[in-house]
Design a protein around this motif. Structure first.
Motif, mmCIF file in Angstrom:
data_model
loop_
_atom_site.group_PDB
_atom_site.id
_atom_site.type_symbol
_atom_site.label_atom_id
_atom_site.label_comp_id
_atom_site.label_asym_id
_atom_site.label_seq_id
_atom_site.Cartn_x
_atom_site.Cartn_y
_atom_site.Cartn_z
ATOM 1 N N SER A 77 32.194 27.685 11.258
ATOM 2 C CA SER A 77 33.618 27.512 11.517
ATOM 3 C C SER A 77 34.457 27.974 10.325
ATOM 4 O O SER A 77 35.537 28.521 10.512
ATOM 5 N N THR A 78 33.958 27.760 9.114
ATOM 6 C CA THR A 78 34.669 28.261 7.941
ATOM 7 C C THR A 78 34.757 29.779 7.978
ATOM 8 O O THR A 78 35.809 30.363 7.687
ATOM 9 N N LEU A 79 33.672 30.428 8.355
ATOM 10 C CA LEU A 79 33.672 31.884 8.466
ATOM 11 C C LEU A 79 34.637 32.357 9.545
ATOM 12 O O LEU A 79 35.427 33.282 9.328
ATOM 13 N N PHE A 81 37.298 30.815 10.843
ATOM 14 C CA PHE A 81 38.702 30.561 10.542
ATOM 15 C C PHE A 81 39.194 31.313 9.318
ATOM 16 O O PHE A 81 40.393 31.374 9.065
ATOM 17 N N SER A 82 38.290 31.900 8.534
ATOM 18 C CA SER A 82 38.729 32.688 7.391
ATOM 19 C C SER A 82 38.940 34.158 7.745
ATOM 20 O O SER A 82 39.466 34.907 6.927
ATOM 21 N N LEU A 83 38.543 34.573 8.946
ATOM 22 C CA LEU A 83 38.772 35.949 9.364
ATOM 23 C C LEU A 83 40.261 36.172 9.615
ATOM 24 O O LEU A 83 40.889 35.424 10.356
ATOM 25 N N PRO A 84 40.841 37.205 9.035
ATOM 26 C CA PRO A 84 42.299 37.388 9.169
ATOM 27 C C PRO A 84 42.722 37.877 10.552
ATOM 28 O O PRO A 84 43.837 37.606 10.978
ATOM 29 N N LYS A 88 43.283 31.708 15.842
ATOM 30 C CA LYS A 88 42.629 30.416 15.626
ATOM 31 C C LYS A 88 42.297 29.707 16.940
ATOM 32 O O LYS A 88 41.389 28.911 17.007
#
Length: 142
Positions: A77-79, A81-84, A88
């Motif tokens: 989930s961190t990966l 949600f960090s994608l620009p 979301k």
């Protein structure tokens, strides 16, 4: 009844130091946090009842499964949600039908107090309860 903006600023300033242009964001985020936690604590007893209905012997396995799922879901989930480029909203899986089915099962089915385990239940009964337990365990991570 509406409260004037200066009155809201005065009330909020009793608790935190905030600039006037940040008050609406503060109120929205605080109310969102309140409602998310309220929903979590409403669903938590359903999770516990579903796990206990499978039998007390399955609880250690459910807790280990929850731990393993957390070790997988947190980095993924961190990966995501960090994608620009990724919206979301696409990171979440719609589970309304699963919750409705779980509530229907719980309302329409009585389980004796001396129920010894999941031996007499079907695969759907067991899979919905395990899925609900694991899903609720991951709610606060996402």
């Amino acid at each position: 009844m509406t409260i004037s903006k200066s009155r809201i600023e005065t009330i909020v300033s009793w608790f935190v130091t905030v600039h006037p242009n940040e008050i609406s964001a503060l109120i929205y985020s605080a109310s969102s946090f309140f409602f998310i936690l309220s929903a979590y604590f409403v669903v938590l007893p359903l999770r516990d009842e579903g796990a206990i209905s499978l039998g007390l012997g399955t609880l250690p396995g459910l807790f280990v499964g929850s731990l393993l799922l957390t070790l997988i879901v947190a980095p993924v989930s961190t990966l995501i949600f960090s994608l620009p480029n990724l919206s979301k909203g696409k990171g979440f899986f719609p589970v309304n039908s699963i919750i409705k089915e779980e509530l229907n099962i719980m309302v329409n089915q009585t389980i004796p107090a001396n129920s010894g385990g999941s031996g007499k239940h079907g695969w759907f009964f067991i899979s919905v309860r395990i899925g609900l337990f694991l899903w609720v365990a991951q709610l606060l991570i996402l």
